[in-house]
Design an enzyme around this catalytic site. Structure first.
Site, PDB file in Angstrom:
ATOM      1  N   ARG A  15       0.847  -1.163   0.000  1.00 31.85           N
ATOM      2  CA  ARG A  15       0.000   0.000   0.000  1.00 31.85           C
ATOM      3  C   ARG A  15       0.889   1.221   0.000  1.00 31.85           C
ATOM      4  O   ARG A  15       1.839   1.274   0.720  1.00 31.85           O
ATOM      5  CB  ARG A  15      -0.941   0.035   1.204  1.00 31.85           C
ATOM      6  CG  ARG A  15      -0.190  -0.092   2.515  1.00 31.85           C
ATOM      7  CD  ARG A  15      -0.133  -1.493   3.019  1.00 31.85           C
ATOM      8  NE  ARG A  15       0.669  -1.573   4.209  1.00 31.85           N
ATOM      9  CZ  ARG A  15       1.745  -2.351   4.253  1.00 31.85           C
ATOM     10  NH1 ARG A  15       2.134  -3.010   3.216  1.00 31.85           N
ATOM     11  NH2 ARG A  15       2.418  -2.462   5.361  1.00 31.85           N
ATOM     12  N   HIS A  31       7.828  -0.017   8.981  1.00 31.74           N
ATOM     13  CA  HIS A  31       6.510  -0.325   9.554  1.00 31.74           C
ATOM     14  C   HIS A  31       6.653  -0.808  11.001  1.00 31.74           C
ATOM     15  O   HIS A  31       5.998  -1.761  11.417  1.00 31.74           O
ATOM     16  CB  HIS A  31       5.793  -1.382   8.713  1.00 31.74           C
ATOM     17  CG  HIS A  31       5.339  -0.884   7.371  1.00 31.74           C
ATOM     18  ND1 HIS A  31       4.179  -0.161   7.202  1.00 31.74           N
ATOM     19  CD2 HIS A  31       5.894  -1.004   6.152  1.00 31.74           C
ATOM     20  CE1 HIS A  31       4.036   0.138   5.916  1.00 31.74           C
ATOM     21  NE2 HIS A  31       5.073  -0.344   5.255  1.00 31.74           N
ATOM     22  N   ASP A  52       8.809  -4.087   2.970  1.00 33.98           N
ATOM     23  CA  ASP A  52       8.348  -3.070   2.027  1.00 33.98           C
ATOM     24  C   ASP A  52       8.468  -1.675   2.633  1.00 33.98           C
ATOM     25  O   ASP A  52       8.537  -1.510   3.851  1.00 33.98           O
ATOM     26  CB  ASP A  52       6.893  -3.329   1.657  1.00 33.98           C
ATOM     27  CG  ASP A  52       5.985  -3.149   2.846  1.00 33.98           C
ATOM     28  OD1 ASP A  52       6.266  -3.765   3.898  1.00 33.98           O
ATOM     29  OD2 ASP A  52       5.018  -2.371   2.764  1.00 33.98           O
ATOM     30  N   GLU A  53       8.463  -0.687   1.788  1.00 40.62           N
ATOM     31  CA  GLU A  53       8.346   0.722   2.168  1.00 40.62           C
ATOM     32  C   GLU A  53       9.279   1.104   3.316  1.00 40.62           C
ATOM     33  O   GLU A  53       8.908   1.858   4.217  1.00 40.62           O
ATOM     34  CB  GLU A  53       6.889   1.049   2.517  1.00 40.62           C
ATOM     35  CG  GLU A  53       5.982   0.843   1.318  1.00 40.62           C
ATOM     36  CD  GLU A  53       4.503   0.947   1.664  1.00 40.62           C
ATOM     37  OE1 GLU A  53       3.729   1.319   0.772  1.00 40.62           O
ATOM     38  OE2 GLU A  53       4.120   0.647   2.806  1.00 40.62           O
ATOM     39  N   ALA A  54      10.487   0.585   3.270  1.00 41.47           N
ATOM     40  CA  ALA A  54      11.479   0.913   4.299  1.00 41.47           C
ATOM     41  C   ALA A  54      12.195   2.201   3.895  1.00 41.47           C
ATOM     42  O   ALA A  54      13.422   2.251   3.760  1.00 41.47           O
ATOM     43  CB  ALA A  54      12.461  -0.241   4.477  1.00 41.47           C
TER      44      ALA A  54
END
Length: 513
Positions: A2, A258, A321-323
């Protein structure tokens, strides 16, 4: 993930044409199955379930499950005996059905399901459920009659991994909700439930060696509220409930990003030694474990050890993800230390496809979960060439939290508006360039919960799109046909109503009363 954080139709199921004498019988429940079977051959007549019907089975668990499904609505005792008109046998199935397929034969005298494993028997039972009237799903006695149309079905899955994902980190969902979700996905032959157990907004699993993760990190959720977490006993209950439905739990601890809930729980996991406040928003990409501190790896090792002890399945999902708050070099350093920890515990690593970043080493059995919006990703292609497998979850096709259309009250729109046909009309085996079908382990439909606070919210967004994705994961490519699918999906409505599922009545589907 997302950014803010079936020839044609069913009678091209490889459907073997029935004898001319029965062509005129018209549409029966055998024409309305989801997912579409490999082969369907209707015949004359039907089997009728009666008060004296018994179940015979080579697997006590599947027999007990079937009896538990049928007893409330029928009011029949349905005893489990050595011989019975309903027979579940672990012998006699053709080799072609493999470890999860089955052969189902129905005559006026009885029903026989043959499989090579209990999982195959269980899948055959799901088909038998759909062959019975929808009222069989009632929790109280209904009048019947309880008839199963005669014929033969031979069936097996296209992909080994058929998954659903439930995000319990953004909004916490209690054990009973998760168990009911397991019950509902089982009907469509889903065999993995991926639980997103940690994120910026909440940590949802008790870890004895780091207790504040749950007690503090699990104390809130998106928009505030009490949050919650699963005790180890809760988690074992979910795992056991899933196992009785031949579903494997895949737990996810998302790292190194996250991670605000963990960082807020333990100051030492932050590079500056200062714990941030708990977070109840929806923006992502701002948090990171401190990859240069040895305590970080002690933390991850402890979490993985305790999670592996609770999880009998082969997979642990490590996010990745999205790090955005982690440099590329630090990300590679972190992943290269952490993934071998999971492997040493006997687990295969699953991660969002960013774990295939440059300088990240391939771990044995590594699986990438592709959530991108494009049909070409050089990083994934390179990882596949190195031996990685892929779970297909393109966000613009499979993300069940996306709005159906602009008028949908729940959900988000960053990936796409996804109506039922959008969720159905794509091919997991050819979707990503450079990734052959042989490298596709399976398909998964994620359900993120930034806007989904209740069980009814989950139902509305998952149904009817989850059965669409389930068919892509199970059914042969040759059966893929929207005109057929929408008719078969329409036939599910009375079953969902009886089960109390508050589904979205898509205008694309001619729903049946």
């Amino acid at each position: 993930m997302r950014l803010f954080a079936l020839g044609t139709l069913l009678l091209a199921f490889a459907v073997v044409a029935p004898p001319p004498a029965i062509v005129a019988h018209g549409r029966t429940a055998m024409h309305d199955l989801v997912p579409a079977p490999v082969s369907v051959r209707p015949a004359r007549g039907a089997f009728t379930l009666r008060p004296g019907t018994a179940i015979a089975s080579d697997d006590a668990g599947v027999a007990a499950y079937l009896a538990g499904v049928l007893r409330p609505a029928t009011g029949y005792a349905l005893p489990i005996r050595p011989k019975g008109a309903i027979s579940l046998r672990l012998e006699g199935a053709p080799a072609s059905v493999g470890p999860e397929g089955y052969q189902l034969d129905v005559t006026p005298r009885g029903v026989t399901i043959r499989a090579r494993t209990p999982a195959g028997l269980f899948n055959g039972v799901q088909t038998l459920r759909q062959l019975l009237p929808a009222s069989v799903e009632s929790p109280s006695v209904r009048p019947g009659p309880w008839q199963v149309p005669a014929g033969r079905i031979v069936d097996h899955p296209r992909f080994a991994y058929r998954g659903a994902m439930l995000d319990v980190a953004r909004h916490f969902h209690p054990v009973e909700t998760v168990k009911r979700y397991l019950d509902r996905i089982a009907l469509y032959k889903i065999n993995h439930l991926h639980l997103h157990l940690s994120d910026d907004q909440g940590w949802r699993i008790a870890i004895d060696s780091w207790p504040r993760l749950a007690t503090h990190g699990g104390s809130t959720q998106v928009g505030g509220g009490p949050g919650g977490y699963y005790t180890k006993a809760d988690y074992r209950e979910i795992v056991a409930h899933a196992a009785r439905r031949h579903i494997t739990i895949v737990p996810e601890i998302d790292v190194p990003g996250h991670t605000n809930a963990a960082l807020a729980s333990y100051a030492e996991l932050n590079c500056d030694g200062v714990a941030p406040p708990l977070y109840t928003g929806v923006k992502v990409g701002f948090s990171s474990l401190c990859t240069s501190k040895e305590i970080t790896y002690t933390f991850v090792r402890d979490v993985l050890r305790e999670l592996a002890e609770l999880t009998p399945g082969p997979y642990v999902h490590l996010g990745g993800d999205e790090a955005d708050a982690t440099s590329d070099a630090d990300f590679a350093t972190f992943v290269n230390r952490v993934h071998p920890m999971a492997v040493s515990l006997g687990k295969k690593v699953v991660g969002w496809h960013q774990i295939a970043a440059p300088d990240v080493r391939h771990s044995p059995g590594r699986v990438l979960q592709y959530w991108g919006l494009t049909s070409d990703d050089a990083t994934v292609t390179r990882a596949v060439a190195g031996g990685a497998k892929v779970i297909m979850s393109p966000a613009n096709k499979t993300y069940l939290d996306m709005k159906y259309d602009a008028t949908t009250k729940l959900g988000t729109t960053w990936a796409a508006l996804i109506e039922v046909r959008d969720a159905y009309d794509w091919d997991p085996g050819t979707h990503l360039a450079g990734v052959p079908e042989s490298a596709v382990l399976g398909v998964e439909a994620p359900l993120w919960t930034e806007t989904l606070a209740t069980e009814k919210d989950l139902e509305h967004m998952a149904f009817p799109r989850l059965p669409a994705v389930a068919e892509l994961a199970w059914s042969p490519r040759s059966t893929h046909d929207w005109a057929s699918f929408r008719e078969r999906l329409a036939a599910q409505a009375p079953r969902w109503q009886t089960l109390g599922i508050g589904f979205h009545r898509s205008p694309q589907v001619p729903w049946r009363a």
